[in-house]
Write a protein that holds these residues in place. Sequence first.
Motif, PDB file in Angstrom:
ATOM      1  N   VAL A 189       0.860  -1.293  -0.368  1.00 33.54           N
ATOM      2  CA  VAL A 189      -0.310   0.200   0.616  1.00 33.54           C
ATOM      3  C   VAL A 189       0.482   1.406   0.357  1.00 33.54           C
ATOM      4  N   ASN A 190       1.285   1.884  -1.073  1.00 32.30           N
ATOM      5  CA  ASN A 190       0.890   3.488  -0.860  1.00 32.30           C
ATOM      6  C   ASN A 190       0.354   4.612  -0.547  1.00 32.30           C
ATOM      7  N   VAL A 191       0.972   4.887   0.738  1.00 30.71           N
ATOM      8  CA  VAL A 191      -0.108   6.497   1.325  1.00 30.71           C
ATOM      9  C   VAL A 191      -0.119   7.170   0.328  1.00 30.71           C
ATOM     10  N   ASN A 192      -1.019   7.585  -0.471  1.00 31.61           N
ATOM     11  CA  ASN A 192      -0.549   9.150  -1.178  1.00 31.61           C
ATOM     12  C   ASN A 192      -0.618  10.293  -0.278  1.00 31.61           C
ATOM     13  N   SER A 193      -1.716  10.468   0.496  1.00 32.33           N
ATOM     14  CA  SER A 193      -1.649  11.508   1.098  1.00 32.33           C
ATOM     15  C   SER A 193      -2.685  11.244   2.023  1.00 32.33           C
ATOM     16  N   VAL A 194      -2.886  12.892   3.093  1.00 29.07           N
ATOM     17  CA  VAL A 194      -3.671  12.814   3.881  1.00 29.07           C
ATOM     18  C   VAL A 194      -4.074  14.152   3.939  1.00 29.07           C
ATOM     19  N   SER A 195      -5.399  14.222   4.675  1.00 24.22           N
ATOM     20  CA  SER A 195      -5.807  15.568   4.849  1.00 24.22           C
ATOM     21  C   SER A 195      -6.852  15.596   6.054  1.00 24.22           C
ATOM     22  N   VAL A 196      -6.730  16.394   6.828  1.00 26.61           N
ATOM     23  CA  VAL A 196      -7.114  16.419   8.883  1.00 26.61           C
ATOM     24  C   VAL A 196      -7.464  17.694   8.039  1.00 26.61           C
ATOM     25  N   ASN A 197      -9.276  17.685   9.453  1.00 28.34           N
ATOM     26  CA  ASN A 197      -9.663  19.341   9.229  1.00 28.34           C
ATOM     27  C   ASN A 197      -8.896  19.889  10.444  1.00 28.34           C
ATOM     28  N   ARG A 198      -9.708  20.486  10.284  1.00 23.82           N
ATOM     29  CA  ARG A 198      -9.018  22.303  11.383  1.00 23.82           C
ATOM     30  C   ARG A 198      -9.263  21.533  12.423  1.00 23.82           C
ATOM     31  N   ASP A 199     -10.215  21.058  13.145  1.00 25.33           N
ATOM     32  CA  ASP A 199     -10.222  20.121  14.437  1.00 25.33           C
ATOM     33  C   ASP A 199      -9.251  19.024  15.200  1.00 25.33           C
ATOM     34  N   MET A 200      -8.425  18.512  14.280  1.00 27.36           N
ATOM     35  CA  MET A 200      -8.085  17.578  14.291  1.00 27.36           C
ATOM     36  C   MET A 200      -8.240  16.223  14.646  1.00 27.36           C
ATOM     37  N   ALA A 201      -9.993  16.082  14.287  1.00 27.19           N
ATOM     38  CA  ALA A 201     -10.718  15.036  15.122  1.00 27.19           C
ATOM     39  C   ALA A 201     -10.930  14.354  13.669  1.00 27.19           C
ATOM     40  N   ASN A 202      -9.981  14.671  12.522  1.00 22.38           N
ATOM     41  CA  ASN A 202     -10.893  13.653  12.064  1.00 22.38           C
ATOM     42  C   ASN A 202      -9.478  13.787  10.295  1.00 22.38           C
ATOM     43  N   TYR A 258      -5.430   8.448   1.909  1.00 20.89           N
ATOM     44  CA  TYR A 258      -6.013   8.175   0.660  1.00 20.89           C
ATOM     45  C   TYR A 258      -4.647   7.554  -0.324  1.00 20.89           C
ATOM     46  N   VAL A 259      -5.320   6.163  -0.171  1.00 19.71           N
ATOM     47  CA  VAL A 259      -3.631   5.380  -0.586  1.00 19.71           C
ATOM     48  C   VAL A 259      -3.923   4.307  -2.133  1.00 19.71           C
ATOM     49  N   THR A 260      -3.315   4.053  -2.519  1.00 12.19           N
ATOM     50  CA  THR A 260      -2.783   2.678  -3.601  1.00 12.19           C
ATOM     51  C   THR A 260      -2.762   1.951  -3.507  1.00 12.19           C
ATOM     52  N   GLU A 311     -12.318  -3.746  -7.304  1.00 11.44           N
ATOM     53  CA  GLU A 311     -12.494  -4.825  -6.049  1.00 11.44           C
ATOM     54  C   GLU A 311     -10.907  -4.998  -5.313  1.00 11.44           C
ATOM     55  N   GLU A 312     -10.136  -5.449  -6.107  1.00 12.49           N
ATOM     56  CA  GLU A 312      -8.950  -5.838  -5.016  1.00 12.49           C
ATOM     57  C   GLU A 312      -8.764  -5.025  -4.125  1.00 12.49           C
ATOM     58  N   ALA A 313      -7.733  -3.821  -5.159  1.00 11.30           N
ATOM     59  CA  ALA A 313      -8.287  -2.372  -3.835  1.00 11.30           C
ATOM     60  C   ALA A 313      -9.035  -2.122  -3.041  1.00 11.30           C
ATOM     61  N   GLU A 314     -10.367  -2.128  -3.671  1.00 13.35           N
ATOM     62  CA  GLU A 314     -11.450  -2.006  -2.264  1.00 13.35           C
ATOM     63  C   GLU A 314     -11.410  -2.482  -1.354  1.00 13.35           C
ATOM     64  N   ALA A 315     -11.378  -4.105  -1.613  1.00 11.40           N
ATOM     65  CA  ALA A 315     -11.133  -4.986  -0.355  1.00 11.40           C
ATOM     66  C   ALA A 315      -9.557  -4.723   0.501  1.00 11.40           C
ATOM     67  N   SER A 316      -8.665  -4.446   0.025  1.00 10.51           N
ATOM     68  CA  SER A 316      -7.238  -4.193   1.052  1.00 10.51           C
ATOM     69  C   SER A 316      -7.867  -2.794   1.646  1.00 10.51           C
ATOM     70  N   VAL A 317      -8.372  -2.052   0.666  1.00  7.90           N
ATOM     71  CA  VAL A 317      -9.270  -0.118   2.258  1.00  7.90           C
ATOM     72  C   VAL A 317     -10.285  -0.678   2.890  1.00  7.90           C
ATOM     73  N   ALA A 318     -10.290  -1.759   2.866  1.00 13.70           N
ATOM     74  CA  ALA A 318     -11.309  -2.194   4.181  1.00 13.70           C
ATOM     75  C   ALA A 318     -11.160  -2.781   4.834  1.00 13.70           C
TER      76      ALA A 318
END
Length: 131
Positions: free
Chosen positions: A35-48, A52-54, A62-69
């Motif tokens: 898995v490659n972690v392409n980017s991460v976005s964090v809310n301003r309140d740091m709650a969520n 984004y991965v490939t 479907e294989e990629a979506e299974a890995s994400v699940a």
Amino acid sequence: MPREFKRSDRVADALQRSLANFIRTEIRDPRVGMVNVNSVSVNRDMANAKVYVTVVGAETDEEAEASVAILNKASGYLRNLIAKDLMLRMTPKLQFFYDFTAVHGQQLSSLIDQAVAEDNAHHSDDSGKEE
């Protein structure tokens, strides 16, 4: 003098580095794959945090979506590891998403290469007829 980077951007960069390391070393499920972690976005309140991965080597979406699940199911465990690693006051909840941009980029690149090859073949046929 204003700050160049917001705190949420700095936390997102730290999360991206930590997640890339922990997914590689701590997630033992063979269904996840590379898995490659392409980017991460964090809310301003740091709650969520949206991660984004490939998936390298996934032949179908479907294989990629299974890995994400699987990563979404392990998000609590990963959050615990990140909390110990980064020592944040509040560690964001992680939500993983499959990033289609790399796949679409490869498809567009192959279409462009195909169009250039057809154009070159067309021009070489034209120059042969004139002689």
